[in-house]
Design an enzyme around this catalytic site. Sequence first.
Site, mmCIF file in Angstrom:
data_model
loop_
_atom_site.group_PDB
_atom_site.id
_atom_site.type_symbol
_atom_site.label_atom_id
_atom_site.label_comp_id
_atom_site.label_asym_id
_atom_site.label_seq_id
_atom_site.Cartn_x
_atom_site.Cartn_y
_atom_site.Cartn_z
ATOM 1 N N SER A 158 0.817 -1.209 0.000
ATOM 2 C CA SER A 158 0.000 0.000 0.000
ATOM 3 C C SER A 158 0.850 1.258 0.000
ATOM 4 C CB SER A 158 -0.917 0.023 1.234
ATOM 5 O OG SER A 158 -0.137 0.082 2.415
ATOM 6 N N HIS A 181 -3.555 -3.819 -5.041
ATOM 7 C CA HIS A 181 -3.738 -3.332 -3.674
ATOM 8 C C HIS A 181 -5.158 -3.618 -3.208
ATOM 9 C CE1 HIS A 181 -3.986 0.328 -0.769
ATOM 10 N NE2 HIS A 181 -3.841 -0.807 -0.128
ATOM 11 N N ASN A 231 -4.994 6.121 -0.686
ATOM 12 C CA ASN A 231 -4.151 6.628 0.391
ATOM 13 C C ASN A 231 -3.551 7.991 0.080
ATOM 14 O OD1 ASN A 231 -4.726 4.367 1.862
ATOM 15 N ND2 ASN A 231 -2.793 3.333 1.442
#
Length: 327
Positions: A158, A181, A231
């Site tokens: 990640s 991911h 993210n």
Amino acid sequence: MFANVAKARASSMTSTALRVRVFSSSAAAASTQSDIRRVTVIGGGQMGSGIAQVAAMKNHDVTLVDVSQEALERGKAYMSKSLKRVAKKKFPEDAKAQGQFVEEALGRVSLSTNATASVGSAGLVVEAVVENLKAKQDIFAALAPATAENAILASNTSSLPIAKIAALLTLPQRKRFIGLHFFNPVPQMKLVEVVRTDETEQKTIDDAIAFVKDIGKAPAVCKDTPGFIVNRLLLPYLMESIRLLERDVASARDIDTAMKLGAGYPMGPFELCDYVGLDTIKFIVDGWYKEGAGLKGNKLFESSKKLDELVEAGHLGVKSGKGFYDY
């Protein structure tokens, strides 16, 4: 969120153990139907087990690999518990069907402590181990020569650059290397970020998308960039929330309430920080600030005194019993 860091830390595979034991112990262009039937997952922690589970549920033959039989049994127990929950929802009034569903899915999963012997017949090899660049590089450098020439090589990282993980491979191997991911918990979370490098060939991308769709997930394709999509957008939001708290603009509880009721988020930023793990957030942010491509020195990811103090005190969130909140 941050599934691959949290998940990787849950794995029993430390970088030292990997080097010493794992290899020696006993989008629209893609087709909607994957040709991949056999999958090998390296890492039997929560994320690796979750990936193995969802593949097995969709009739793939899966080999789950870890450094010890004990770690593998923990992974199998996690899958069994998760599959039972799925079965109860799928067949709420039929105990026999529930049992058959669990038995058939687990029957498609083999356990192995020999990584090299487990990849030869796989159409996809997915790594889901500790978030350590050298450990991941070593795994693929050792395993890639044993894989079929058309097998996809994928990392579930990640936070680490996909191209750097593949750096020790040959060009033909790098062409079939990609990021997949998954998010935690894998059986529930629909999204999979499909991360391409500049060297990933289009067939690899198409086949990866087809596989993701085949196991009932939704692919989102992106370039190999820090944080990928989720993210990269989420971290600035979380860090700015912490800075609002540091500036005494509002309490953690009020900021969480505002974002849940005003923005419609299912969790507030501090609830999410505690769920993910404050050490995980600090690990990612510090890495991006120090050496993230295009992010180095960016004030969005500058260290937070409040975050640093909590991590130093061992208050990491839900997993430690205390973070921004007490548990």
